[in-house]
Design a protein around this motif. Sequence first.
Motif, short mmCIF file in Angstrom:
data_model
loop_
_atom_site.label_atom_id
_atom_site.label_comp_id
_atom_site.label_asym_id
_atom_site.label_seq_id
_atom_site.Cartn_x
_atom_site.Cartn_y
_atom_site.Cartn_z
N ALA A 43 0.83 -1.21 0.00
CA ALA A 43 0.00 0.00 0.00
C ALA A 43 0.86 1.26 0.00
O ALA A 43 0.61 2.20 -0.77
CB ALA A 43 -0.93 0.00 1.22
N THR A 44 1.89 1.27 0.82
CA THR A 44 2.76 2.44 0.93
C THR A 44 3.45 2.74 -0.39
O THR A 44 3.61 3.91 -0.75
CB THR A 44 3.80 2.22 2.05
OG1 THR A 44 3.10 2.00 3.28
CG2 THR A 44 4.73 3.40 2.19
N ARG A 45 3.84 1.71 -1.11
CA ARG A 45 4.51 1.91 -2.40
C ARG A 45 3.67 2.76 -3.34
O ARG A 45 4.20 3.48 -4.17
CB ARG A 45 4.78 0.57 -3.09
CG ARG A 45 5.92 -0.21 -2.49
CD ARG A 45 6.14 -1.48 -3.26
NE ARG A 45 6.93 -1.19 -4.45
CZ ARG A 45 7.97 -1.92 -4.86
NH1 ARG A 45 8.33 -2.98 -4.17
NH2 ARG A 45 8.64 -1.59 -5.93
N ASP A 46 2.35 2.62 -3.24
CA ASP A 46 1.47 3.33 -4.16
C ASP A 46 0.69 4.45 -3.47
O ASP A 46 -0.34 4.91 -3.97
CB ASP A 46 0.51 2.34 -4.83
CG ASP A 46 1.22 1.59 -5.96
OD1 ASP A 46 1.08 2.00 -7.11
OD2 ASP A 46 1.94 0.62 -5.67
N ILE A 91 9.03 -7.37 -9.70
CA ILE A 91 8.74 -6.17 -8.90
C ILE A 91 10.05 -5.75 -8.25
O ILE A 91 10.67 -6.53 -7.53
CB ILE A 91 7.68 -6.44 -7.82
CG1 ILE A 91 6.32 -6.77 -8.47
CG2 ILE A 91 7.54 -5.25 -6.88
CD1 ILE A 91 5.22 -7.13 -7.49
N PRO A 92 10.48 -4.52 -8.53
CA PRO A 92 11.74 -4.05 -7.94
C PRO A 92 11.68 -4.07 -6.41
O PRO A 92 10.63 -3.79 -5.82
CB PRO A 92 11.87 -2.61 -8.45
CG PRO A 92 10.96 -2.52 -9.62
CD PRO A 92 9.86 -3.51 -9.38
N GLN A 93 12.79 -4.38 -5.79
CA GLN A 93 12.84 -4.37 -4.33
C GLN A 93 12.89 -2.95 -3.78
O GLN A 93 12.64 -2.74 -2.61
CB GLN A 93 14.02 -5.21 -3.85
CG GLN A 93 13.80 -6.66 -4.19
CD GLN A 93 14.64 -7.61 -3.38
OE1 GLN A 93 15.27 -7.24 -2.41
NE2 GLN A 93 14.62 -8.86 -3.77
N SER A 101 3.17 1.85 -11.41
CA SER A 101 4.01 2.36 -12.51
C SER A 101 4.62 1.23 -13.34
O SER A 101 5.22 1.49 -14.38
CB SER A 101 5.12 3.25 -11.96
OG SER A 101 6.10 2.47 -11.29
N LEU A 102 4.48 -0.01 -12.89
CA LEU A 102 5.10 -1.14 -13.57
C LEU A 102 4.21 -1.66 -14.69
O LEU A 102 2.99 -1.57 -14.62
CB LEU A 102 5.38 -2.27 -12.58
CG LEU A 102 6.25 -1.90 -11.37
CD1 LEU A 102 6.34 -3.08 -10.40
CD2 LEU A 102 7.62 -1.44 -11.80
N ASN A 103 4.82 -2.24 -15.70
CA ASN A 103 4.10 -2.87 -16.78
C ASN A 103 3.68 -4.27 -16.30
O ASN A 103 4.52 -5.14 -16.10
CB ASN A 103 5.00 -2.98 -18.02
CG ASN A 103 4.34 -3.67 -19.18
OD1 ASN A 103 3.86 -4.78 -19.06
ND2 ASN A 103 4.35 -3.00 -20.32
N ALA A 104 2.37 -4.45 -16.11
CA ALA A 104 1.86 -5.70 -15.54
C ALA A 104 2.26 -6.92 -16.36
O ALA A 104 2.61 -7.97 -15.80
CB ALA A 104 0.34 -5.63 -15.39
N GLN A 105 2.23 -6.81 -17.68
CA GLN A 105 2.59 -7.95 -18.52
C GLN A 105 4.05 -8.34 -18.34
O GLN A 105 4.39 -9.52 -18.31
CB GLN A 105 2.28 -7.65 -20.00
CG GLN A 105 0.80 -7.47 -20.27
CD GLN A 105 -0.03 -8.64 -19.76
OE1 GLN A 105 0.30 -9.79 -19.96
NE2 GLN A 105 -1.12 -8.33 -19.06
#
Length: 126
Positions: A43-46, A91-93, A101-105
């Motif tokens: 949650a915090t990441r976003d 997923i970056p650490q 912001s990541l490309n889900a695919q």
Amino acid sequence: MCQVFISADPALYDSRTRSLRLHGVATSIKLENLFWQVLEEIATRDGMGVPQLCTKLYDELVEERGEVDNFASFLRVCCGRYLALQLSGGIPQDASIPIASLNAQRVLATERRTPSRHLHAHAHAA
């Protein structure tokens, strides 16, 4: 081998119930503290709190599947997949990078490269 697991802080596997509102309906979710910690990180990441994350996950799950049978189990699986996707590089650490912001695919492609046969082989050995 078991020492690695049994030496975990008991606070991690203590359960805690949190009350959330999903579209105005009060509901309670009981999870182990470790899962609440992972949900907090996600949650915090976003830029969200855990209640907002849970609402977003619930809404998207209902939209995709039409219903939710066991939301607490779904949240546990989300936490496990989040950690596994970090290990696979999907997923970056770096927690400052929002998941949105990541490309889900691309993220899911890293999961497909990880041999699932290991999971099945270990499940049959147990």
